[in-house]
Design a protein around this motif. Structure first.
Motif, PDB file in Angstrom:
ATOM      1  N   PHE A  10       6.519  20.746  -2.778  1.00 46.26           N
ATOM      2  CA  PHE A  10       6.527  21.573  -1.567  1.00 46.26           C
ATOM      3  C   PHE A  10       5.447  21.130  -0.580  1.00 46.26           C
ATOM      4  N   PHE A  11       4.431  20.450  -1.093  1.00 50.62           N
ATOM      5  CA  PHE A  11       3.319  20.007  -0.263  1.00 50.62           C
ATOM      6  C   PHE A  11       3.225  18.484  -0.210  1.00 50.62           C
ATOM      7  N   LEU A  12       4.324  17.800  -0.506  1.00 53.99           N
ATOM      8  CA  LEU A  12       4.300  16.350  -0.621  1.00 53.99           C
ATOM      9  C   LEU A  12       3.793  15.638   0.637  1.00 53.99           C
ATOM     10  N   PRO A  13       4.187  16.034   1.833  1.00 51.64           N
ATOM     11  CA  PRO A  13       3.627  15.345   3.011  1.00 51.64           C
ATOM     12  C   PRO A  13       2.103  15.488   3.100  1.00 51.64           C
ATOM     13  N   LEU A  14       1.586  16.654   2.788  1.00 52.22           N
ATOM     14  CA  LEU A  14       0.136  16.863   2.807  1.00 52.22           C
ATOM     15  C   LEU A  14      -0.545  16.044   1.707  1.00 52.22           C
ATOM     16  N   ILE A  15       0.027  16.074   0.514  1.00 53.59           N
ATOM     17  CA  ILE A  15      -0.516  15.300  -0.605  1.00 53.59           C
ATOM     18  C   ILE A  15      -0.526  13.814  -0.260  1.00 53.59           C
ATOM     19  N   TYR A  16       0.593  13.315   0.294  1.00 54.95           N
ATOM     20  CA  TYR A  16       0.684  11.912   0.664  1.00 54.95           C
ATOM     21  C   TYR A  16      -0.373  11.563   1.719  1.00 54.95           C
ATOM     22  N   GLY A  17      -0.520  12.416   2.718  1.00 52.64           N
ATOM     23  CA  GLY A  17      -1.492  12.173   3.782  1.00 52.64           C
ATOM     24  C   GLY A  17      -2.920  12.111   3.265  1.00 52.64           C
ATOM     25  N   VAL A  18      -3.275  13.049   2.405  1.00 52.23           N
ATOM     26  CA  VAL A  18      -4.641  13.085   1.865  1.00 52.23           C
ATOM     27  C   VAL A  18      -4.899  11.869   0.977  1.00 52.23           C
ATOM     28  N   ILE A  19      -3.973  11.575   0.079  1.00 50.10           N
ATOM     29  CA  ILE A  19      -4.148  10.435  -0.810  1.00 50.10           C
ATOM     30  C   ILE A  19      -4.202   9.138  -0.006  1.00 50.10           C
ATOM     31  N   SER A  20      -3.339   9.003   0.981  1.00 49.22           N
ATOM     32  CA  SER A  20      -3.316   7.806   1.813  1.00 49.22           C
ATOM     33  C   SER A  20      -4.630   7.629   2.568  1.00 49.22           C
TER      34      SER A  20
ATOM     35  N   ASP B 161       0.829  -1.216   0.000  1.00 50.54           N
ATOM     36  CA  ASP B 161       0.000   0.000   0.000  1.00 50.54           C
ATOM     37  C   ASP B 161       0.860   1.262   0.000  1.00 50.54           C
ATOM     38  N   ILE B 162       1.949   1.257   0.747  1.00 51.34           N
ATOM     39  CA  ILE B 162       2.847   2.421   0.758  1.00 51.34           C
ATOM     40  C   ILE B 162       3.406   2.665  -0.644  1.00 51.34           C
ATOM     41  N   ALA B 163       3.821   1.602  -1.308  1.00 52.90           N
ATOM     42  CA  ALA B 163       4.357   1.745  -2.667  1.00 52.90           C
ATOM     43  C   ALA B 163       3.296   2.290  -3.617  1.00 52.90           C
ATOM     44  N   LEU B 164       2.079   1.767  -3.528  1.00 54.47           N
ATOM     45  CA  LEU B 164       0.993   2.218  -4.401  1.00 54.47           C
ATOM     46  C   LEU B 164       0.628   3.675  -4.122  1.00 54.47           C
ATOM     47  N   ILE B 165       0.523   4.041  -2.861  1.00 57.35           N
ATOM     48  CA  ILE B 165       0.191   5.424  -2.500  1.00 57.35           C
ATOM     49  C   ILE B 165       1.291   6.367  -2.975  1.00 57.35           C
ATOM     50  N   SER B 166       2.540   5.944  -2.844  1.00 54.73           N
ATOM     51  CA  SER B 166       3.654   6.767  -3.319  1.00 54.73           C
ATOM     52  C   SER B 166       3.571   6.991  -4.821  1.00 54.73           C
ATOM     53  N   LEU B 167       3.200   5.952  -5.554  1.00 54.52           N
ATOM     54  CA  LEU B 167       3.023   6.097  -7.003  1.00 54.52           C
ATOM     55  C   LEU B 167       1.870   7.049  -7.321  1.00 54.52           C
ATOM     56  N   LEU B 168       0.791   6.949  -6.554  1.00 53.83           N
ATOM     57  CA  LEU B 168      -0.343   7.856  -6.769  1.00 53.83           C
ATOM     58  C   LEU B 168       0.033   9.315  -6.501  1.00 53.83           C
ATOM     59  N   CYS B 169       1.000   9.533  -5.626  1.00 50.43           N
ATOM     60  CA  CYS B 169       1.430  10.903  -5.309  1.00 50.43           C
ATOM     61  C   CYS B 169       2.192  11.557  -6.462  1.00 50.43           C
ATOM     62  N   ILE B 170       2.691  10.752  -7.367  1.00 48.84           N
ATOM     63  CA  ILE B 170       3.429  11.303  -8.511  1.00 48.84           C
ATOM     64  C   ILE B 170       2.496  12.127  -9.402  1.00 48.84           C
TER      65      ILE B 170
END
Length: 143
Positions: free
Chosen positions: A49-59, A28-37
């Motif tokens: 610049f907002f990657l932690p927020l983007i990752y959190g929301v998508i996750s 799931d971490i790998a998939l979510i990371s790919l979705l963040c791209i």
């Protein structure tokens, strides 16, 4: 928890669940990371610049939607495990939100996460802290 499989009489439902949870989590971490791209590319890199927020929301959205629609994330499905509530039913939207929120809280505090992992490794039903609090359990899918 009388509606759930008993770990003493039906141990096959809990066999290797802790290991499968870990592999599913990595998936799931790998998939979510790919979705963040996607949002990073759509913002021409400004999303970094907002990657932690983007990752959190998508996750959060990914976990809630997949758990509400099948009682398992894609990683859990890949590993053949699923979440069930106290009555043995699949998780609905409200329980999926609560479980995901509990996951986020446990991930935010290292000590809480360590306690949760120890609980998964030592309890008869392989329940983490969030599972114990909500009365949910991770089991192997029925064949």
């Amino acid at each position: 928890m009388t509606h759930l499989p008993d770990p003493d009489t039906q141990p096959e439902f809990y066999q290797s669940v802790a290991t499968k949870r870990f592999v599913a989590w990595l998936f799931d971490i790998a998939l979510i990371s790919l979705l963040c791209i996607v949002p990073v590319f759509l913002t021409f890199g400004a999303g970094l610049f907002f990657l932690p927020l983007i990752y959190g929301v998508i996750s959060f959205v990914y976990r809630v939607v997949t758990i509400a629609n099948g009682s398992a994330t894609l990683g859990m499905r890949f590993m053949g495990i699923e979440l069930r509530d106290t009555f043995g039913s699949r998780l609905d939207m409200g329980k999926a939100v609560a479980h995901t929120a509990g996951y986020f809280i446990s991930m935010a505090f290292f000590v809480v996460q360590i306690i949760s992992v120890i609980m998964m490794l030592t309890s008869a039903r392989c329940q983490g802290l969030t599972d114990s609090f909500l009365g949910t359990v991770m089991i192997n899918q029925r064949a």
